[in-house]
Write an enzyme that holds these catalytic residues in place. Structure first.
Site, PDB file in Angstrom:
ATOM      1  N   HIS A   8      -6.038  11.228   8.603  1.00  0.00           N
ATOM      2  CA  HIS A   8      -4.590  10.990   8.594  1.00  0.00           C
ATOM      3  C   HIS A   8      -3.975  11.172   9.981  1.00  0.00           C
ATOM      4  O   HIS A   8      -2.994  10.527  10.321  1.00  0.00           O
ATOM      5  CB  HIS A   8      -3.911  11.894   7.563  1.00  0.00           C
ATOM      6  CG  HIS A   8      -4.058  11.350   6.177  1.00  0.00           C
ATOM      7  ND1 HIS A   8      -4.795  11.971   5.203  1.00  0.00           N
ATOM      8  CD2 HIS A   8      -3.594  10.207   5.621  1.00  0.00           C
ATOM      9  CE1 HIS A   8      -4.773  11.238   4.103  1.00  0.00           C
ATOM     10  NE2 HIS A   8      -4.050  10.166   4.327  1.00  0.00           N
ATOM     11  N   GLU A  57      -8.071   4.432  -5.695  1.00  0.00           N
ATOM     12  CA  GLU A  57      -8.817   5.135  -4.644  1.00  0.00           C
ATOM     13  C   GLU A  57      -9.735   6.212  -5.202  1.00  0.00           C
ATOM     14  O   GLU A  57     -10.343   6.965  -4.456  1.00  0.00           O
ATOM     15  CB  GLU A  57      -7.861   5.705  -3.597  1.00  0.00           C
ATOM     16  CG  GLU A  57      -6.662   6.449  -4.128  1.00  0.00           C
ATOM     17  CD  GLU A  57      -5.636   6.814  -3.041  1.00  0.00           C
ATOM     18  OE1 GLU A  57      -5.872   6.566  -1.845  1.00  0.00           O
ATOM     19  OE2 GLU A  57      -4.595   7.383  -3.422  1.00  0.00           O
ATOM     20  N   ASP A 103      -9.702   6.309   0.926  1.00  0.00           N
ATOM     21  CA  ASP A 103     -10.129   7.327  -0.028  1.00  0.00           C
ATOM     22  C   ASP A 103     -11.183   6.813  -0.992  1.00  0.00           C
ATOM     23  O   ASP A 103     -12.058   7.563  -1.411  1.00  0.00           O
ATOM     24  CB  ASP A 103      -8.921   7.846  -0.829  1.00  0.00           C
ATOM     25  CG  ASP A 103      -8.162   8.891  -0.034  1.00  0.00           C
ATOM     26  OD1 ASP A 103      -8.821   9.788   0.533  1.00  0.00           O
ATOM     27  OD2 ASP A 103      -6.932   8.805   0.043  1.00  0.00           O
ATOM     28  N   CYS A 130      -4.673  -1.647   1.027  1.00  0.00           N
ATOM     29  CA  CYS A 130      -3.804  -1.036   2.037  1.00  0.00           C
ATOM     30  C   CYS A 130      -4.541   0.016   2.860  1.00  0.00           C
ATOM     31  O   CYS A 130      -3.934   0.698   3.670  1.00  0.00           O
ATOM     32  CB  CYS A 130      -2.551  -0.456   1.404  1.00  0.00           C
ATOM     33  SG  CYS A 130      -2.896   0.913   0.294  1.00  0.00           S
TER      34      CYS A 130
HETATM   35  C1  PEP Z   1      -6.194   4.976   1.441  1.00  0.00           C
HETATM   36  O1  PEP Z   1      -6.687   5.988   0.942  1.00  0.00           O
HETATM   37  O2  PEP Z   1      -6.856   3.962   1.718  1.00  0.00           O
HETATM   38  C2  PEP Z   1      -4.753   4.930   1.752  1.00  0.00           C
HETATM   39  C3  PEP Z   1      -4.187   3.822   2.143  1.00  0.00           C
HETATM   40  O3  PEP Z   1      -4.046   6.081   1.662  1.00  0.00           O
HETATM   41  P1  PEP Z   1      -4.121   7.276   2.729  1.00  0.00           P
HETATM   42  O4  PEP Z   1      -4.870   6.769   3.933  1.00  0.00           O
HETATM   43  O5  PEP Z   1      -2.717   7.638   3.061  1.00  0.00           O
HETATM   44  O6  PEP Z   1      -4.827   8.335   1.986  1.00  0.00           O
HETATM   45 MG    MG Z   2      -5.405   7.503   0.083  1.00  0.00          MG
END
Ligand code: PEP
Ligand code: MG
Length: 615
Positions: A198, A440, A464, A511
């Site tokens: 993150h 996810e 994830d 995403c």
């Molecule tokens: C993901 O897990 O791909 C996602 C888009 O969410 P984050 O990266 O915020 O966990």
């Molecule tokens: Mg995620």
């Protein structure tokens, strides 16, 4: 005192995590390396030693006040953390105790302060409440500042840097990253981390180049040394010689030129040669990203990560603050839609305002929707703010980390009750607001046909999904090489999810970071996704690739890939496909991720192709 400049360049190899090339002075965020001088003192030195301690504390106070004064306007909300450090300097347990120890034990100020800190540490370790326990970090930070002043260690506070610096740290938490003042930081370099952590995602949102997973950056780099950070291929050059400097400055200029070039075509539609149209949207974290989102040709926000407003404060944000932020995004993105994801705290993002007991395994713990369902006030406050913003444009709600149907049912109950409250209060909102879930967690894939009946869309969070299906910590540089988006199990999961969505008549998006990686694009095109959402900077390049692609050919490729039993086999077939179809887009000598050098070759032919389509 700045370290002496070494004459030889050293190249450190890490993971290129956020694109761009910069040159600048290193700033080592080194909390841990103050040497404590321990000395027994004479009776006659006691007053002098106490005075030295008091002077250091007032100097530290001045430094922190100066730091607060220099926080740029839009980051002012983050000043709370420094104000806490200010208070901690005069904390009785530390300040009074240090003075007492100097006279009682006849020891120097550094040693006395260190003993006082040890005492406070012991007391805090006995406290059960995590929020209170975390306050020890504030005390430690304030004490280190005083220790540095006492020991004469060079103060390398980046608020006092005249020009921007490259931040070198062992690790940066998402909260640290949010609290960094953008103007003074040119790039991030860390020992730890991987491409989908993150912190890295945040640095991309801030538009700052980053190289992570270097393992020994903090032990190889000294503050003040000149660094080249190449976020495109993951190189960090320490004390570059002139030739190297020239080479990277050219690369930097080429990259800037490349961005200026691709952005000109960013508003062209993302339509394949055989007429298959994709929605290309942006992932955002900060309001400040909106103009970049628009100029890079996004057709809406596919993922608004909402954690920043929570991470930036010690207290939970109030509904009005959330509402105003969401409303601004929604209005500025209108007429396109904004998909607002509810809070995804936990895992590697922690909040001191929500007490989460120490979890041995936070990635599998009280994260995201699980936390929201437990802390229903926090959840309802956010839902109210999102619903209120839905009166100002096209808003969709996305729920993270859903693992099964019962969670969706609980979420819906909260949503309906929140809607009822707003109706009673005569506050406008969109009663038919669309809801979706992130896919996810592997169980959600297996249940995709069931879950698809309950929601309006799926958004596949590959970051994830890969972490949880391959059991690879997405933020851990030690296993970063095993994090494999092309694992046959992962591809089958993505395929299965899209298929289930379409069978149920709902849309499927991706995403996760995979959506913005050129290498995976033919796979996602071939699987028939409806939408891709990514960091805004990736959009022009992905759109450009889509425009030269053929969906039919990509589908045939995917059929072959789904027959493969290993990632190596899949990678081989994919590379065989990429090389003739996107000539020059990939410099394969640099491994998985495209190197900018390789893009030069495609700029010529592609630009001609695009100019033609503009005429
Ligand atoms: C993901 O897990 O791909 C996602 C888009 O969410 P984050 O990266 O915020 O966990
Ligand atoms: Mg995620």
């Amino acid at each position: 005192m700045m370290p002496e400049k070494k004459c030889d360049s050293v190249v450190l190899k890490g993971i290129g995590a956020s694109p761009g090339v910069v040159v600048g002075p290193a700033f080592l965020l080194d909390y841990h390396k103050v040497k404590i001088l321990k000395r027994q003192i004479e009776k006659g030195e006691i007053d002098q030693e106490k005075q030295r301690f008091e002077n250091a504390v007032s100097e530290a106070e001045n430094q922190i006040k100066q730091l607060i004064a220099e926080i740029p306007g839009e980051f002012r909300e983050h000043s709370g953390i420094f104000e806490t450090h200010l208070l901690m300097l005069k904390d009785r347990m530390v300040y009074d105790r240090t003075l007492r120890l100097i006279s009682e034990k006849k020891i120097n100020a550094e040693w006395a302060l260190n003993n006082a800190l040890d005492h406070v540490r012991e007391l805090f370790e006995q406290v059960k409440d995590q929020y209170i326990r975390e306050r020890f970090e504030d005390i430690k930070y304030a004490v280190r500042r005083v220790q540095k002043l006492l020991s004469g260690s060079p103060s390398v506070d980046f608020s006092q840097m005249e020009s921007p610096v490259i931040l070198v740290a062992h690790d940066l938490s998402p909260a640290d990253t949010v609290q960094m003042a953008k103007e003074k930081i040119l790039a991030f370099v860390t020992d730890m981390g991987s491409r989908t952590s993150h912190t890295v995602i945040l640095s991309r949102s801030l538009g700052l180049p980053a190289v992570v997973g270097l393992e020994n950056a903090t032990s190889s780099i000294l503050s003040g040394e000149t660094l080249i950070v190449d976020g495109l291929c993951g190189d960090v050059v320490v004390n570059p010689e002139d030739d190297l400097l020239r080479h990277y400055r050219e690369k930097q200029e080429d990259y800037i030129q490349y961005r200026l070039d691709v952005i000109q075509y960013s508003n062209l539609p993302a339509e394949t040669q055989d007429g298959f149209r994709f929605k290309i949207k942006a992932n955002i974290e900060f309001l400040e990203e909106i103009s970049t989102v628009i100029s890079n040709g996004a057709e809406g926000i596919g993922l608004y990560r909402t954690e920043v407003l929570y991470l930036a404060h010690k207290e939970l944000p109030i509904e009005e603050e959330l509402f105003l932020a969401y409303k601004e995004v929604v209005e500025r993105i209108s007429p396109f839609s904004t998909t607002i994801r509810t809070l995804d705290i936990g895992g590697d993002k922690f909040l001191s305002s929500v007490s989460q007991d120490d979890e041995i395994n936070p990635a599998l713990g009280l994260r995201a929707i699980r936390l929201c369902l437990k802390e229903s006030n926090l959840f309802r406050t956010q839902l109210r703010a999102i619903l209120r913003a839905s009166a100002y444009g096209d808003v969709r709600i996305l729920f993270p980390l859903v693992s099964g149907r019962s969670e969706i049912m609980q979420v819906k109950e909260h949503l309906e009750k929140t809607k009822d409250d707003l109706r009673r209060e005569k506050i406008p909102f969109n009663g038919d607001i669309k809801i979706g879930i992130m896919i996810e967690v592997p169980s959600a894939v297996l249940l995709a046909d069931v879950l698809a009946k309950e929601v309006d869309f799926f958004s596949i969070g590959t970051n994830d999904l890969i972490q949880y299906s391959l059991a690879i910590d997405r933020g851990n540089e030690c296993v970063a090489h095993l994090y494999e988006p092309l694992h046959p199990g992962v591809l089958r999961m993505i395929y299965r999810t899209i298929e289930a969505a379409h069978e149920a008549g709902i849309e499927a998006a991706v995403c996760g970071e995979m959506a913005g990686e050129p290498m995976y694009l033919p796979v996602l095109i071939g699987m028939g996704l409806d939408e891709l959402s990514m960091n805004a900077l990736d959009i022009p390049k992905i759109k450009r690739m889509i425009r030269v692609s053929n969906q039919d050919q990509c589908s045939a490729l995917v059929r072959n890939l789904l027959e493969c039993s290993t990632a190596q086999e899949i990678r081989g077939l994919l590379l065989d496909f990429l090389t003739p179809n996107f000539p020059g887009e990939f410099d394969l000598s640099h491994g998985l991720y495209p190197d900018f050098a390789g893009r030069d070759a495609i700029l010529g032919p592609l630009m001609t192709e695009m100019k033609k389509s503009l005429e």
